[in-house]
Design an enzyme around this catalytic site. Structure first.
Site, mmCIF file in Angstrom:
data_model
loop_
_atom_site.group_PDB
_atom_site.id
_atom_site.type_symbol
_atom_site.label_atom_id
_atom_site.label_comp_id
_atom_site.label_asym_id
_atom_site.label_seq_id
_atom_site.Cartn_x
_atom_site.Cartn_y
_atom_site.Cartn_z
ATOM 1 N N ASP A 151 1.108 -11.138 6.522
ATOM 2 C CA ASP A 151 1.649 -10.284 5.455
ATOM 3 C C ASP A 151 2.985 -9.679 5.873
ATOM 4 O O ASP A 151 3.672 -9.085 5.048
ATOM 5 C CB ASP A 151 0.660 -9.169 5.088
ATOM 6 N N ASN A 152 3.341 -9.822 7.149
ATOM 7 C CA ASN A 152 4.614 -9.290 7.628
ATOM 8 C C ASN A 152 5.613 -10.401 7.921
ATOM 9 O O ASN A 152 6.541 -10.222 8.696
ATOM 10 C CB ASN A 152 4.391 -8.445 8.891
ATOM 11 N N ARG A 207 6.148 -12.537 0.807
ATOM 12 C CA ARG A 207 5.633 -12.801 2.157
ATOM 13 C C ARG A 207 4.762 -14.047 2.176
ATOM 14 O O ARG A 207 4.313 -14.506 1.125
ATOM 15 C CB ARG A 207 4.774 -11.603 2.605
ATOM 16 N N GLY A 229 0.812 -1.214 0.000
ATOM 17 C CA GLY A 229 0.000 0.000 0.000
ATOM 18 C C GLY A 229 0.841 1.257 0.000
ATOM 19 O O GLY A 229 0.385 2.332 -0.378
HETATM 20 P P1 AMP Z 1 1.366 -3.362 8.154
HETATM 21 O O1 AMP Z 1 0.788 -4.571 8.816
HETATM 22 O O2 AMP Z 1 1.486 -2.159 9.045
HETATM 23 O O3 AMP Z 1 2.687 -3.683 7.512
HETATM 24 O O4 AMP Z 1 0.392 -2.894 6.982
HETATM 25 C C1 AMP Z 1 -0.779 -3.558 6.642
HETATM 26 C C2 AMP Z 1 -1.236 -3.131 5.279
HETATM 27 O O5 AMP Z 1 -1.572 -1.749 5.279
HETATM 28 C C3 AMP Z 1 -0.212 -3.317 4.168
HETATM 29 O O6 AMP Z 1 -0.909 -3.708 3.018
HETATM 30 C C4 AMP Z 1 0.359 -1.927 4.008
HETATM 31 O O7 AMP Z 1 0.875 -1.709 2.723
HETATM 32 C C5 AMP Z 1 -0.853 -1.058 4.276
HETATM 33 N N1 AMP Z 1 -0.486 0.274 4.774
HETATM 34 C C6 AMP Z 1 0.025 0.618 5.969
HETATM 35 N N2 AMP Z 1 0.217 1.939 6.050
HETATM 36 C C7 AMP Z 1 -0.191 2.471 4.875
HETATM 37 C C8 AMP Z 1 -0.259 3.795 4.327
HETATM 38 N N3 AMP Z 1 0.134 4.855 5.021
HETATM 39 N N4 AMP Z 1 -0.737 3.925 3.073
HETATM 40 C C9 AMP Z 1 -1.141 2.869 2.357
HETATM 41 N N5 AMP Z 1 -1.119 1.617 2.813
HETATM 42 C C10 AMP Z 1 -0.658 1.409 4.044
HETATM 43 MG MG MG Z 2 3.282 -4.890 6.281
#
Ligand code: AMP
Ligand code: MG
Length: 535
Positions: free
Chosen positions: A280-281, A210, A112
């Protein structure tokens, strides 16, 4: 959006973009949020930023890419790694993946706010994917802005490199660049929004694939794409396994279980809590990935989580990371099941994960204590009593192990003098009751006998221990101090921390202030002990 300015090459960077060449692309080229079907990625351009400014660059990562110090200071470097100019050979794209978040299937997630620039093959023939984090919206941005702020980018940049130098498998960070733009954030999702400086980190890893990259296809019943990505991954990142086949898929899964177990054991060794171990992480290469609301244990508390979003269930607490990793591997096993079509060997691999983790943890504990090897007959009791003692009073984990190496066991000193080096590790001296001290001294006596069994001298013991028990870790409050200064335009502390964390096991005279326990002011300050996913 297109990149307007003409690119000048950073000559050393030679791109060979296998991922985009060999895997199916989203046919849609417009950049708007959507469900992307039957594709591994969507081509998307980074959004140019107003006034990019280099905050820090990791020279070891630059060297991996054959970039010189001068290259990294050049304007073209700053423009390329802020997303303002593409370099020849770059082919930017966002990856499509799904994931389980906090135990629930969340559907399509994807990059994202990450944009892969392409794969560099260095002079040694090694392949590294370059990825910008925070360089604008992609088809996977959902309701968010695709951006990152300086606060979270400093944390990602410093922690990636700190982990690498600690010997923990991790993605790397090449550069940290201010965008010159302001980004709106609600740090604790409580209506208190604030403008913060925007920033972009360039991450580097052999691949950013991932667990969720495979889950997305099996969740959609798209076995064709599932097989395509699995075969690609095996050929590219696991070439030693040979040509994909049922047996090879299984060996591949076994290897992922092993590398994931190794990663978690390292986290436990250094006191790292990831904070948001969603599928996803989880890197398919067993690398620590996506530094968000992570934290470092200060006082030893297996129930601690830095992530306020997880404060209630504490799913991702320090002491639960191995269990969660196994749960995540179980989700990956489900995702790749259609390739293998047999549950039993996958189940066996998951059971083996627990055994591997147990064995590796035992050896890790033996190493932390300077023993030759773990002997259950004596060491089960030794380690469980130590685990209990560490939790009786507020004890800084990092300082405790480092100072334990300084305790002279074979001595005529009385017990108070003998345990004196450990005094530095305690947060609340009043907690050190006679009862506590006698339990600690008892343990030190047992430890001494155990070392005598192994025939290890005091000097050997401390030398061994200091190789696995770091003196310097990225303490939560240190990262916050660096962020505070950086937000004021002073980036010296970010660079000084990067430097100190290069030799985490060395004494580094003159840098001792970075090895001190958390000061009282940081006990409950946001960013030091509490973090959220908002970044
Ligand atoms: P995370 O678990 O924090 O790594 O993120 C979960 C999902 O949210 C992933 O698909 C990221 O790409 C998306 N994401 C987190 N922050 C943002 C942001 N500021 N803008 C767009 N997508 C985001
Ligand atoms: Mg992530």
């Amino acid at each position: 959006m297109t990149i307007q300015q003409k690119a000048v090459p950073l000559k050393a960077l030679v791109f060979d973009n296998r991922f985009t060449r060999e895997l199916p692309a989203d046919p849609e080229s417009e950049n708007y949020c959507r469900q992307v079907m039957e594709s591994c990625y969507s081509r998307v351009q980074p959004t140019p930023v107003a006034k990019p400014q280099l905050v820090a660059c990791a020279r070891e990562v630059a060297e991996l890419l054959d970039l010189s110090h001068d290259d990294c200071q050049s304007e073209i470097f700053v423009r390329a790694f802020s997303g303002n100019n593409l370099l020849p050979g770059m082919d930017p794209y966002a990856m499509c993946y799904g994931g389980h978040q906090f135990g629930n299937w969340a559907g399509q997630l994807g990059d994202g706010r990450a944009i892969n620039l392409g794969e560099v093959v260095n002079s040694q023939g090694q392949r590294h994917t370059l990825q910008l984090k925070g360089s604008g919206m992609t088809p996977y941005s959902r309701t968010a802005d695709g951006l990152a702020v300086l606060r979270s980018s400093v944390r990602e940049f410093l922690c990636s490199e700190a982990m690498y130098h600690l010997g923990v498998p991790t993605t790397r960070a090449l550069s940290l660049i201010l965008s010159g733009e302001q980004v709106m954030r609600d740090m604790f999702y409580d209506g208190n929004t604030k403008l913060e400086p925007g920033a972009i980190v360039c991450r580097v890893a052999p691949s950013f694939t991932r667990f969720g990259s495979f889950q997305i296809f099996s969740s959609r019943g798209d076995n064709e794409r599932l097989k395509q990505l699995a075969d690609y991954t095996i050929r590219t990142d696991f070439p030693h396994l040979g040509e994909p086949s049922k047996a090879v898929y299984l060996e591949w899964f076994e290897e992922i279980c092993r590398t994931t177990a190794e990663m978690i054991v390292h986290w436990t060794r250094v006191g790292f809590v990831h904070g948001v171990m969603n599928t996803d992480n989880m890197s398919i290469l067993g690398l620590t990935i996506d530094y968000g609301p992570y934290g470092w244990l200060e006082d030893y508390d297996p129930d601690w989580t830095p992530n306020t979003t997880d404060a209630h269930g504490r799913r991702y607490r320090f002491g639960n990371q191995a269990k969660v990793a196994q749960w995540n591997l179980f989700q990956l096993a489900n995702a790749i099941y259609p390739l293998i079509d047999e549950a039993e060997p996958l189940q066996q691999a998951l059971t083996d994960f627990a055994d591997t983790y147990e064995k590796l943890s035992q050896q890790m504990m033996a190493d932390k204590l300077g023993l030759n090897q773990y002997m259950p007959a004596t060491d089960d009791a030794l380690c469980s009593e130590l685990e209990a003692i560490l939790q009786l009073v507020e004890t800084d984990m990092t300082i405790f192990y480092r100072q334990l190496a300084k305790v002279i066991l074979d001595t005529d000193l009385d017990s108070a003098q003998r345990s004196a080096p450990l005094q530095h590790a305690y947060y609340v001296p009043e907690q050190l009751t006679d009862e506590y001290l006698s339990r600690l001294n008892n343990w030190l006596d047992n430890y001494k006998s155990r070392l005598q069994q192994d025939g290890i001298t005091e000097n050997e013991r401390s030398a061994r221990m200091n190789k696995v028990n770091p003196k310097y870790v990225l303490r939560n409050y240190l990262a916050q101090l660096a962020i505070d200064k950086s937000e004021q335009g002073d980036h010296a502390l970010v660079n000084e921390l990067l430097d100190v964390l290069r030799q985490p096991y060395d004494e580094q005279p003159g840098k001792e202030q970075f090895a001190e326990k958390r000061p009282e002011w940081a006990r409950s300050r946001a960013g030091c002990s509490m973090l959220s996913c908002s970044s």
